[in-house]
Design a protein around this motif. Structure first.
Motif, mmCIF file in Angstrom:
data_model
loop_
_atom_site.group_PDB
_atom_site.id
_atom_site.type_symbol
_atom_site.label_atom_id
_atom_site.label_comp_id
_atom_site.label_asym_id
_atom_site.label_seq_id
_atom_site.Cartn_x
_atom_site.Cartn_y
_atom_site.Cartn_z
ATOM 1 N N GLU A 218 0.816 -1.217 0.000
ATOM 2 C CA GLU A 218 0.000 0.000 0.000
ATOM 3 C C GLU A 218 0.849 1.266 0.000
ATOM 4 O OE1 GLU A 218 -2.606 -0.218 3.336
ATOM 5 O OE2 GLU A 218 -3.712 -1.954 2.574
ATOM 6 N N GLN A 219 2.144 1.133 0.296
ATOM 7 C CA GLN A 219 3.031 2.303 0.342
ATOM 8 C C GLN A 219 3.397 2.823 -1.046
ATOM 9 O OE1 GLN A 219 3.775 3.825 3.274
ATOM 10 N NE2 GLN A 219 2.401 2.267 4.125
ATOM 11 N N ASP A 220 3.146 2.029 -2.087
ATOM 12 C CA ASP A 220 3.539 2.434 -3.446
ATOM 13 C C ASP A 220 2.441 2.001 -4.421
ATOM 14 O OD1 ASP A 220 4.695 2.314 -6.101
ATOM 15 O OD2 ASP A 220 6.657 2.614 -5.137
ATOM 16 N N ASP A 221 1.807 2.972 -5.069
ATOM 17 C CA ASP A 221 0.662 2.674 -5.952
ATOM 18 C C ASP A 221 1.038 1.721 -7.078
ATOM 19 O OD1 ASP A 221 -0.879 4.234 -4.396
ATOM 20 O OD2 ASP A 221 -0.811 6.010 -5.672
ATOM 21 N N GLU A 222 2.238 1.924 -7.649
ATOM 22 C CA GLU A 222 2.673 1.091 -8.778
ATOM 23 C C GLU A 222 2.846 -0.367 -8.339
ATOM 24 O OE1 GLU A 222 6.484 1.075 -11.625
ATOM 25 O OE2 GLU A 222 5.780 3.103 -11.135
ATOM 26 N N VAL A 223 3.486 -0.546 -7.160
ATOM 27 C CA VAL A 223 3.710 -1.896 -6.618
ATOM 28 C C VAL A 223 2.363 -2.539 -6.280
ATOM 29 C CG1 VAL A 223 4.782 -3.211 -4.728
ATOM 30 C CG2 VAL A 223 5.988 -1.255 -5.704
ATOM 31 N N LEU A 224 1.442 -1.735 -5.732
ATOM 32 C CA LEU A 224 0.114 -2.237 -5.370
ATOM 33 C C LEU A 224 -0.644 -2.738 -6.604
ATOM 34 C CD1 LEU A 224 -2.171 -2.678 -3.326
ATOM 35 C CD2 LEU A 224 -2.813 -0.280 -3.628
ATOM 36 N N GLU A 225 -0.564 -1.957 -7.690
ATOM 37 C CA GLU A 225 -1.250 -2.343 -8.942
ATOM 38 C C GLU A 225 -0.743 -3.694 -9.439
ATOM 39 O OE1 GLU A 225 -1.584 0.364 -12.337
ATOM 40 O OE2 GLU A 225 -1.952 1.963 -10.866
ATOM 41 N N LYS A 226 0.597 -3.822 -9.465
ATOM 42 C CA LYS A 226 1.195 -5.081 -9.950
ATOM 43 C C LYS A 226 0.796 -6.255 -9.044
ATOM 44 C CE LYS A 226 5.234 -3.286 -12.382
ATOM 45 N NZ LYS A 226 6.692 -3.123 -12.317
ATOM 46 N N TYR A 227 0.767 -5.989 -7.726
ATOM 47 C CA TYR A 227 0.414 -7.044 -6.770
ATOM 48 C C TYR A 227 -1.031 -7.506 -6.999
ATOM 49 C CZ TYR A 227 -0.401 -9.444 -2.326
ATOM 50 O OH TYR A 227 -0.728 -10.384 -1.371
ATOM 51 N N LEU A 228 -1.910 -6.556 -7.258
ATOM 52 C CA LEU A 228 -3.316 -6.900 -7.515
ATOM 53 C C LEU A 228 -3.469 -7.689 -8.820
ATOM 54 C CD1 LEU A 228 -5.063 -3.589 -6.377
ATOM 55 C CD2 LEU A 228 -5.028 -5.772 -5.168
ATOM 56 N N GLU A 229 -2.479 -7.505 -9.722
ATOM 57 C CA GLU A 229 -2.490 -8.271 -10.981
ATOM 58 C C GLU A 229 -1.832 -9.639 -10.813
ATOM 59 O OE1 GLU A 229 -0.496 -5.661 -13.665
ATOM 60 O OE2 GLU A 229 -2.127 -4.176 -13.659
ATOM 61 N N VAL A 231 1.412 -10.117 -9.435
ATOM 62 C CA VAL A 231 2.889 -10.090 -9.462
ATOM 63 C C VAL A 231 3.395 -9.747 -8.063
ATOM 64 C CG1 VAL A 231 4.937 -9.028 -10.473
ATOM 65 C CG2 VAL A 231 2.863 -9.300 -11.862
ATOM 66 N N GLU A 232 4.072 -10.710 -7.426
ATOM 67 C CA GLU A 232 4.595 -10.437 -6.077
ATOM 68 C C GLU A 232 5.885 -9.631 -6.170
ATOM 69 O OE1 GLU A 232 6.727 -13.080 -2.845
ATOM 70 O OE2 GLU A 232 4.585 -13.589 -2.900
ATOM 71 N N PRO A 233 6.011 -8.542 -5.376
ATOM 72 C CA PRO A 233 7.234 -7.723 -5.458
ATOM 73 C C PRO A 233 8.460 -8.514 -4.985
ATOM 74 C CG PRO A 233 5.570 -6.742 -3.985
ATOM 75 C CD PRO A 233 5.075 -8.083 -4.361
ATOM 76 N N ASP A 234 9.639 -8.145 -5.498
ATOM 77 C CA ASP A 234 10.864 -8.804 -5.019
ATOM 78 C C ASP A 234 11.240 -8.233 -3.642
ATOM 79 O OD1 ASP A 234 12.019 -6.323 -5.435
ATOM 80 O OD2 ASP A 234 12.921 -6.879 -7.357
ATOM 81 N N ILE A 235 12.242 -8.851 -3.010
ATOM 82 C CA ILE A 235 12.591 -8.476 -1.627
ATOM 83 C C ILE A 235 13.083 -7.031 -1.548
ATOM 84 C CG2 ILE A 235 14.245 -8.941 0.238
ATOM 85 C CD1 ILE A 235 13.772 -11.922 -0.264
ATOM 86 N N ALA A 236 13.867 -6.587 -2.540
ATOM 87 C CA ALA A 236 14.384 -5.207 -2.524
ATOM 88 C C ALA A 236 13.231 -4.206 -2.544
ATOM 89 C CB ALA A 236 15.310 -4.984 -3.723
ATOM 90 N N THR A 237 12.205 -4.475 -3.354
ATOM 91 C CA THR A 237 11.039 -3.579 -3.440
ATOM 92 C C THR A 237 10.268 -3.592 -2.128
ATOM 93 O OG1 THR A 237 10.880 -4.054 -5.806
ATOM 94 C CG2 THR A 237 8.932 -3.070 -4.750
ATOM 95 N N LEU A 238 10.107 -4.793 -1.559
ATOM 96 C CA LEU A 238 9.401 -4.894 -0.274
ATOM 97 C C LEU A 238 10.125 -4.095 0.810
ATOM 98 C CD1 LEU A 238 8.401 -8.679 -0.228
ATOM 99 C CD2 LEU A 238 6.832 -6.735 -0.334
ATOM 100 N N LYS A 239 11.467 -4.220 0.838
ATOM 101 C CA LYS A 239 12.247 -3.489 1.848
ATOM 102 C C LYS A 239 12.094 -1.976 1.672
ATOM 103 C CE LYS A 239 15.820 -6.749 3.292
ATOM 104 N NZ LYS A 239 17.258 -7.003 3.399
ATOM 105 N N ARG A 240 12.077 -1.545 0.404
ATOM 106 C CA ARG A 240 11.915 -0.101 0.134
ATOM 107 C C ARG A 240 10.562 0.387 0.656
ATOM 108 N NH1 ARG A 240 9.569 2.214 -4.063
ATOM 109 N NH2 ARG A 240 9.623 0.355 -5.388
ATOM 110 N N CYS A 241 9.522 -0.416 0.433
ATOM 111 C CA CYS A 241 8.173 -0.045 0.890
ATOM 112 C C CYS A 241 8.074 -0.080 2.420
ATOM 113 C CB CYS A 241 7.126 -0.980 0.291
ATOM 114 S SG CYS A 241 6.924 -0.774 -1.487
ATOM 115 N N ILE A 242 8.743 -1.076 3.039
ATOM 116 C CA ILE A 242 8.726 -1.166 4.514
ATOM 117 C C ILE A 242 9.411 0.066 5.098
ATOM 118 C CG2 ILE A 242 9.552 -2.449 6.531
ATOM 119 C CD1 ILE A 242 9.362 -5.014 4.773
ATOM 120 N N ARG A 243 10.536 0.433 4.492
ATOM 121 C CA ARG A 243 11.271 1.621 4.966
ATOM 122 C C ARG A 243 10.398 2.870 4.892
ATOM 123 N NH1 ARG A 243 16.433 2.799 5.821
ATOM 124 N NH2 ARG A 243 17.092 4.957 5.629
ATOM 125 N N LYS A 244 9.718 3.020 3.757
ATOM 126 C CA LYS A 244 8.869 4.203 3.550
ATOM 127 C C LYS A 244 7.748 4.261 4.599
ATOM 128 C CE LYS A 244 6.015 6.456 0.026
ATOM 129 N NZ LYS A 244 5.340 6.286 -1.276
#
Length: 697
Positions: A218-229, A231-244
Motif C-alpha cells: 500500500e506504500q507504493d501505488d505502482e507496486v500495489l497495482e502489480k500485486y493486484l495483478e 505479481v509479487e514484489p521482489d525483496i528489494a522492493t518490499l524493503k523499500r516499501c517497509i522503509r517508507k
C-alpha cells in the motif's frame, strides 16, 4: 565528513526489566565495540556505570555510545525504564531519529511501555518493536503483538516468527526470505545456521507473510497495482516499501528474540539499517522565537548550513561538566564560539568528545546529524539552543512535568552545608525534573522529584558521589489549592507619606478556571480607567500571590482573575502601588471564593499472582484507591487504579509482604482531585504546625 545516509541515531526504550540494557550490551558485542558481555544482574553492564545502577540492577540515566554495523554508524542511547526517570526517555526521544521499543515476552505491554510509546508518538520517532525474553516461562510472541495493536493502537508489522516457545525457543523465521535462523546452545550470538522453514510452521509462515506483503504494498501505488495483478514484489522492493511506511509511522516492523540468550539480535540490527531513517530522512526541527512561537523556519540537516544544536542532557563527572548535544545543522569545530539563544551569551567550544557510556574519545569536529558531548560549557542547560552567532535561531524547547513529592534535607554540620549547595547546583542542572529550594524560615533545603525512588537515588548520589552527609525528613506530598466559586470584589490602596503618596484602585472578579488550565489573568478595562502601563503590575501582584493559598499555604491552580474596572491618581499612582493593591486584593478575596485543597492522584499499575488479587484490591481500597480495571495475564493479574499519592508511601514493602515478594507495581502522576474533608483537616493542621515551628525558630 562522514556519509549521513549511513548513520542512525537510535534509542532503546521500554518498561523496567524488559531487557533494554541487556539488548544494548548484545548490540555492542555484535558490533565489536566491547569484547566481553557485562550482565545487568552482575552490575557489569557497560551503559549502567553509576554505582546506584549497578547495585539496584536498573538504569537511572540515559547513556550514549557509538558503534558500527555493516558500514553503518549507530549512535545509541540506552534509556531508563523506571517511571521516576521518564524524563530521561522524553529528552532522549526528542533528539533521536529512530527507536527500538523493547517488550517483555511474558510481561507484554506494561505501564511504562505506554508512557514511552506516547512520548515517541509526540516526538514522531520511527520505531521497531522487539519482543524480548521469549525463552521465559509464560512468554507468548503473538499475545504481545496483539497487545501492541490493542493497547498502544500501533500497527505491528510482523517481520519474523519465533521457533519454539519458552525453554524450547531456539530461533526465528525471517518472513521476507522464508529462512529460519537457528542458534545452538553455546550462547554465542554468531553460532547460528540458516535453514529452511520447519515443516510444522510452513502454513503459519505463509499466512503472516501474505499479511506482511498486503500491508507493505500500500506504500507504493505502482507496486500495489502489480500485486493486484498477481505479481509479487521482489525483496528489494518490499524493503523499500517497509522503509517508507516505517519512516511515515504507518507501521512498526516487529521482531522476536532473547537478548540474554543471544538469539535474534542480528536481525534487529539489520532492521535498523534497512528501515530506520538516517538524519536527513526525518522531519527537520522547527525553529521558534524567544517566546516559543513558531517562526516557520526549520533546521535543515546539512553540514554546510549555519549551526543549530540542541543541548538535551547535562552530566557532571570526574572530568567536569558534559553537555550532550544533538547537532541539527552545520559543523561544530574545536575553538568555535556559539551563541546560547536562551541566555544571549556566547560559549566557546573547548573540547568535544564522542561518548561510549562513561568513556570518551576526543574529536576535533562534529557535523549535522551527530550526537556529541561538549566539555566545560558554563551556562548551558537542558533544552537550550546553541547556534551560529551571525544566524541566531532557537529550536523547539523541551517541556518538563512538575514534581509531585518532596523531602527536606539538613546538612549535618557547617562543612557539609557548603558542599550541599555546590552538589545540588550540579544535580539540578543534570535533571530538569529534580527541583530544590531553601525554606528561609526553617533553613531546610527541600528536594522535589517525581517519586520516592527518584528522591531516594538523589539522596544516595548526594551522600556517595558528592560526599555530603545529610539528615532526611519524611516525604511530603505536593498539595495544591483551588477555588469553587466566582466573587466580584474591589480594593483601594491608599498611603500618604511625607512625599508623594501611593494610590491604586482595582475592581475585579476571581473565578474558577478549567481543570488543568492553570492561572489566567485578563483585563476587561475599556476607556482607560486604569492606564495600560499599570496592568502588567496588577497581573504580577496576583501571580506572586498565588504561590500561597488561603487554606494551608500551598500554590493555587486553575483560577482566573478578570480586571473589570479601577481608578488612578495622576501623581500618586505607580506600578508598585498597583502591585501592592493586587496582593492585598488577593488576600481579601480568596477566602470568599470557596477555597478547596487538592491532592495528587497517581495512576497505579499493580502486577500480582492470581492468589493475591483479593488482598491487593482490598489494600488499594483501604488506601482510598479507585479501581479502574483488572486484566488476567499468563503469569499474573494486572490491576489498574487511581490512588492518592499520600496513601502510597512505603507501598512496595507492603505489596511484597502481601504477595511473598512476587508483586510489582509502577505509578505515575495522573491529576489533582479534591481532598476529602477529614484528610484536608489533617493536612491543614500539619501545615499550621509547621508554620508555628518556623516562627519559634
Amino acid at each position: 565528513m562522514h556519509d549521513l545516509t549511513k548513520q542512525r541515531n537510535i534509542g532503546i526504550f521500554a518498561h523496567v526489566d524488559a531487557g533494554k540494557t541487556t539488548t544494548t550490551e548484545r548490540i555492542l558485542k555484535l558490533t565489536g565495540k566491547i569484547h566481553k558481555i557485562g550482565e545487568v544482574h552482575d552490575g557489569a553492564a557497560t551503559t549502567d556505570f553509576m554505582v546506584q545502577e549497578q547495585e539496584r540492577g536498573i538504569t537511572i540515566q540515559s547513556a550514549a555510545t557509538t558503534c558500527f554495523w555493516k558500514e553503518h554508524r549507530f549512535n545509541i542511547i540506552d534509556t531508563p525504564g523506571h517511571v521516576d526517570f521518564t524524563i530521561e526517555v522524553y529528552r532522549s526521544l526528542k533528539v533521536l531519529d529512530g527507536g527500538i521499543g523493547v517488550f517483555c515476552g511474558s510481561g507484554g505491554v506494561e505501564p511504562q511501555s505506554e508512557t514511552n510509546w506516547r512520548y515517541a508518538n509526540d516526538s514522531k520517532v520511527a520505531r521497531l518493536v522487539y519482543v524480548n525474553k521469549l525463552d521465559r516461562l509464560g512468554a507468548d510472541f503473538y499475545r504481545v503483538v496483539k497487545q501492541v495493536r490493542e493497547i498502544l493502537g500501533a500497527k505491528a508489522l510482523v517481520m519474523v516468527l519465533p521457533i519454539g516457545t519458552e525453554g524450547e525457543f531456539c530461533g526465528v523465521v525471517d518472513l521476507l526470505t522464508r529462512k529460519a535462523h537457528i542458534w545452538d546452545e553455546s550462547g554465542q550470538p554468531e553460532n547460528f545456521e540458516i535453514k529452511d522453514v520447519p515443516a510444522d510452521m510452513k502454513d503459519i509462515v505463509e499466512k503472516y507473510r501474505a499479511e506482511l506483503i498486503e500491508a507493505v504494498v500500500e506504500q507504493d501505488d505502482e507496486v500495489l497495482e502489480k500485486y493486484l495483478e498477481g505479481v509479487e514484489p521482489d525483496i528489494a522492493t518490499l524493503k523499500r516499501c517497509i522503509r517508507k511506511g516505517t519512516i511515515a509511522l504507518h507501521f512498526f516492523p516487529t521482531y522476536a528474540g532473547s537478548s540474554f540468550k543471544n538469539k535474534g539480535v542480528q536481525l534487529v540490527l539489520d532492521a535498523v539499517v534497512d528501515y530506520l531513517p538516517n538524519p536527513m530522512e526525518v522531519q527537520p526541527q522547527p525553529e521558534v522565537d524567544l517566546k516559543g512561537n513558531p517562526t516557520g523556519q526549520y533546521a535543515i540537516v546539512d553540514a554546510t548550513k549555519p549551526v543549530r544544536a540542541l543541548a538535551f542532557k547535562i552530566m557532571d563527572d570526574r572530568f567536569g561538566s558534559l553537555t550532550f548535544t544533538r547537532i541539527y545543522s552545520g559543523t561544530i569545530t574545536k575553538g568555535m564560539a556559539l551563541l546560547n539563544t536562551f541566555t544571549g551569551k556566547t560559549e566557546r567550544i573547548g573540547r568535544m568528545v564522542e561518548m561510549h557510556a562513561n568513556d570518551r574519545t576526543l574529536i576535533d569536529s562534529a557535523q549535522a546529524g551527530d550526537i556529541v558531548a561538549l566539555v566545560g560549557l558554563k551556562n548551558v542547560q537542558t533544552g537550550h539552543t546553541l547556534c551560529d552567532e551571525d544566524h541566531p535561531a532557537t529550536l523547539e524547547p523541551m517541556v518538563f512535568p512538575a514534581p509531585v513529592i518532596s523531602v527536606s534535607v539538613t546538612p549535618k554540620d557547617k562543612a557539609n552545608e557548603e558542599k550541599l549547595g555546590i552538589a545540588l547546583g550540579k544535580m539540578v542542572a543534570e535533571d530538569p525534573s529534580f527541583h530544590c529550594e531553601v525554606d528561609h524560615e526553617s533553613s531546610e533545603t527541600i528536594l522535589k522529584g517525581m517519586g520516592e525512588l527518584h528522591l531516594d537515588i538523589k539522596v544516595d548520589i548526594l551522600r556517595r558521589t558528592h560526599g555530603v552527609d545529610v539528615t532526611v525528613g519524611k516525604p511530603q506530598v505536593a498539595y495544591r489549592e483551588t477555588i469553587t466559586r466566582a466573587v466580584d470584589d474591589g480594593y483601594t490602596h491608599k498611603k500618604q507619606t511625607g512625599g508623594s503618596g501611593q494610590y491604586a484602585k482595582i475592581e475585579y472578579r476571581i473565578e474558577p478556571n478549567e481543570p488543568g488550565a492553570g492561572f489566567l489573568f485578563e483585563s476587561d478595562i475599556t476607556g482607560g480607567s486604569v492606564p495600560k502601563e499599570f496592568i502588567p503590575a496588577i497581573e504580577k501582584g496576583f501571580k506572586l500571590s498565588i504561590v500561597k493559598g488561603p487554606i494551608a499555604g500551598y500554590p493555587v491552580i486553575d483560577c482566573k482573575v478578570v480586571l473589570t474596572d479601577g481608578a488612578f491618581h495622576a501623581v500618586d499612582s505607580s506600578q508598585i502601588a498597583f502591585e501592592v493593591a493586587a496582593k492585598a486584593a488577593y488576600r481579601q478575596t480568596m477566602p470568599k471564593c470557596g477555597p478547596q485543597l487538592l491532592e495528587p492522584i497517581m495512576k497505579v499499575d499493580v502486577f500480582v499472582p492470581d492468589a493475591h488479587v483479593g488482598d491487593t484490591i482490598g489494600d488499594l481500597n483501604r488506601r482510598r484507591g479507585m479501581m479502574k480495571s483488572q486484566e488476567a495475564g499468563p503469569t499474573s493479574v494486572r490491576i489498574k487504579a487511581d490512588v492518592p499519592l499520600s496513601e502510597m508511601f512505603g507501598y512496595i514493602g507492603d505489596l511484597r509482604t502481601m504477595t511473598s515478594g512476587r508483586g510489582q507495581y509502577s505509578m505515575e502522576f495522573s491529576h489533582y482531585a479534591p481532598c476529602p474533608r477529614n484528610v484536608a483537616e489533617t493536612v491543614v493542621a500539619e501545615a499550621h504546625a509547621r508554620e508555628e515551628a518556623k516562627k519559634k525558630k
